[in-house]
Scaffold this motif. Structure first.
Motif, PDB file in Angstrom:
ATOM      1  N   GLY A  32       0.550 -23.316 -39.472  1.00  0.00           N
ATOM      2  CA  GLY A  32       0.907 -24.642 -39.954  1.00  0.00           C
ATOM      3  C   GLY A  32       0.359 -25.723 -39.046  1.00  0.00           C
ATOM      4  N   SER A  34       1.401 -29.718 -38.116  1.00  0.00           N
ATOM      5  CA  SER A  34       2.347 -30.836 -38.286  1.00  0.00           C
ATOM      6  C   SER A  34       1.688 -32.082 -37.702  1.00  0.00           C
ATOM      7  CB  SER A  34       3.675 -30.535 -37.574  1.00  0.00           C
ATOM      8  OG  SER A  34       3.459 -30.006 -36.275  1.00  0.00           O
ATOM      9  N   PRO A  61      -1.037 -24.953 -44.476  1.00  0.00           N
ATOM     10  CA  PRO A  61      -0.075 -26.009 -44.831  1.00  0.00           C
ATOM     11  C   PRO A  61      -0.093 -27.120 -43.791  1.00  0.00           C
ATOM     12  CG  PRO A  61       1.095 -24.017 -44.167  1.00  0.00           C
ATOM     13  CD  PRO A  61      -0.361 -23.670 -44.204  1.00  0.00           C
ATOM     14  N   TYR A  63       2.007 -30.574 -42.739  1.00  0.00           N
ATOM     15  CA  TYR A  63       3.282 -31.243 -42.969  1.00  0.00           C
ATOM     16  C   TYR A  63       3.347 -32.608 -42.303  1.00  0.00           C
ATOM     17  CZ  TYR A  63       4.698 -26.482 -44.258  1.00  0.00           C
ATOM     18  OH  TYR A  63       4.782 -25.244 -44.845  1.00  0.00           O
ATOM     19  N   THR A  99       1.488 -30.851 -47.632  1.00  0.00           N
ATOM     20  CA  THR A  99       2.395 -29.816 -48.135  1.00  0.00           C
ATOM     21  C   THR A  99       3.820 -30.368 -48.163  1.00  0.00           C
ATOM     22  OG1 THR A  99       0.958 -28.228 -47.017  1.00  0.00           O
ATOM     23  CG2 THR A  99       3.111 -27.420 -47.787  1.00  0.00           C
ATOM     24  N   PRO A 100       4.527 -30.196 -49.277  1.00  0.00           N
ATOM     25  CA  PRO A 100       5.924 -30.663 -49.308  1.00  0.00           C
ATOM     26  C   PRO A 100       6.744 -29.957 -48.229  1.00  0.00           C
ATOM     27  CG  PRO A 100       5.162 -30.064 -51.506  1.00  0.00           C
ATOM     28  CD  PRO A 100       4.106 -29.606 -50.556  1.00  0.00           C
ATOM     29  N   GLY A 101       7.662 -30.683 -47.615  1.00  0.00           N
ATOM     30  CA  GLY A 101       8.516 -30.078 -46.580  1.00  0.00           C
ATOM     31  C   GLY A 101       8.518 -30.971 -45.350  1.00  0.00           C
ATOM     32  N   ASP A 102       9.582 -30.865 -44.601  1.00  0.00           N
ATOM     33  CA  ASP A 102       9.720 -31.681 -43.385  1.00  0.00           C
ATOM     34  C   ASP A 102       9.102 -30.950 -42.195  1.00  0.00           C
ATOM     35  OD1 ASP A 102      11.261 -33.890 -41.772  1.00  0.00           O
ATOM     36  OD2 ASP A 102      11.698 -31.967 -40.797  1.00  0.00           O
ATOM     37  N   ASP A 105      11.577 -29.291 -39.699  1.00  0.00           N
ATOM     38  CA  ASP A 105      12.193 -28.058 -40.220  1.00  0.00           C
ATOM     39  C   ASP A 105      11.178 -26.920 -40.299  1.00  0.00           C
ATOM     40  OD1 ASP A 105      14.292 -29.907 -42.566  1.00  0.00           O
ATOM     41  OD2 ASP A 105      14.621 -29.351 -40.462  1.00  0.00           O
ATOM     42  N   GLU A 106       9.938 -27.265 -40.619  1.00  0.00           N
ATOM     43  CA  GLU A 106       8.912 -26.214 -40.746  1.00  0.00           C
ATOM     44  C   GLU A 106       8.537 -25.636 -39.377  1.00  0.00           C
ATOM     45  OE1 GLU A 106       9.019 -26.332 -44.820  1.00  0.00           O
ATOM     46  OE2 GLU A 106       8.054 -24.871 -43.470  1.00  0.00           O
ATOM     47  N   SER A 109      11.421 -23.299 -38.602  1.00  0.00           N
ATOM     48  CA  SER A 109      11.328 -22.072 -39.432  1.00  0.00           C
ATOM     49  C   SER A 109      10.238 -21.142 -38.914  1.00  0.00           C
ATOM     50  CB  SER A 109      11.030 -22.436 -40.891  1.00  0.00           C
ATOM     51  OG  SER A 109      12.029 -23.268 -41.394  1.00  0.00           O
TER      52      SER A 109
END
Ligand code: RIB
Ligand code: CA
Length: 310
Positions: A32, A34, A61, A63, A99-102, A105-106, A109
């Motif tokens: 990912g 961010s 992804p 974010y 990508t949808p999502g915070d 939080d990602e 996770s």
């Protein structure tokens, strides 16, 4: 099994080259990306990251993270990298969808999903990381290592006399990260200005690779190149984030490291964001970070050319 990596970035012209190095490396799975506000406002950084990933034919992804530092107002580095952060060369840096999502939080996770395997690399202010640590302090022990592009081991700053930009933008987040217990490794701007300066001759060699990514990697440094010539007086443009991520991937980029106690200034205006490194042990505090103190331009350049030429 590929190594699992997460990249946090304030995507501008050097971050973009760092993303290419990681996305194109055969041993790395970027789980990912961010984005955090820093070099450019958040939305610009998001578009720059999306454009760069597309150039690498990557579906990683991406974010959206923090639009502001924890308590400070955002001061960007558009004077260094351009208004769009990518050299203002007219790239179509708009209209792509993250990508949808915070992001916070990602990150949390991913730390749990890839417990004790996830290698976190930060290329911008530490706002997203501090917010994730606040929300779930246990990730500090789950993240395998956190390689930070930031600070200066020689205490010669690039945004003030003593502070490096990523640390200066959000010093309160640096304080949270330094006290988190996470396995921290710093690659400072001192390493960039000594071992990651790309001379005009080397820039020509990169262009001669003939790939879209190689052309892009040099073209987007247009504003940075002028800043380096006029302000930091380097023999070309320097690439702090790329040498940091190259070290994260291949520790042989570093030829010397030290284990020191680091602390950050958050109160003073004059020394805001200075990351003090206790090189003599006079503070009698246990070391909380590994610091790269010497690096190899040759090893870095080999990795850079491989990433851009492939
Ligand atoms: O001081 C250099 C750092 O600040 C790099 O990460 C660059 O991209 C800017 O964010
Ligand atoms: Ca950056």
């Amino acid at each position: 099994m590929k190594r699992q990596m997460w990249i946090d970035t304030d995507t501008a012209s050097d971050d973009a080259v760092a993303l290419i190095i990681a996305l194109r490396h055969p041993d790395i799975e970027v789980r990912g990306i961010s984005v955090v506000a820093g070099n450019v406002p958040l939305e610009m950084g998001v578009q720059n990251a999306l454009y760069t990933a597309e150039l690498c034919a990557s579906t990683v992804p991406i974010y959206v993270g923090a639009a502001q530092p924890l308590v400070r107002t955002l001061d960007t580095a558009q004077f260094v990298h351009g208004v769009d952060g990518m050299g203002d060369i007219g790239l179509p840096l708009f209209g792509r969808v993250p990508t949808p999502g915070d992001a916070i939080d990602e990150i949390i996770s991913a730390a749990h999903r890839h417990a004790h395997e996830l290698e976190l690399v930060t290329l911008g202010p530490l706002t997203n990381i501090a917010l994730a640590l606040r929300k779930d302090p246990t990730i500090a022990s789950l993240i395998k290592r956190c390689v930070v592009m930031g600070a200066v081991a020689d205490h010669i700053g690039n945004v003030t006399q003593v502070a490096e930009f990523n640390m200066w933008v959000d010093p309160e987040s640096v304080d949270i990260v330094l006290q988190s217990g996470m396995k921290l490794e710093f690659v400072g701007w001192d390493i960039s200005r000594t071992e990651a300066v790309i001379t005009p001759k080397e820039a020509d060699a990169i262009r001669a690779l003939g790939t879209d990514r190689a052309q892009f990697a040099v073209d987007i440094q247009r504003v940075l190149e002028r800043f380096c010539a006029e302000e930091t007086h380097l023999a070309g443009f320097d690439l702090p984030d790329p040498i940091a991520i190259a070290y994260a991937i291949n520790e042989k980029v570093a030829t010397e490291t030290q284990e020191w106690f680091l602390a950050v200034e958050t109160q003073s205006h004059l020394t805001r964001g200075m990351v003090v490194m206790d090189t003599l042990g006079v503070m009698h505090e246990a070391a909380n970070a590994r610091v790269v103190t010497k690096a190899s331009h040759e090893v870095f350049m080999t990795m850079l050319m491989e990433a851009l030429g492939s």
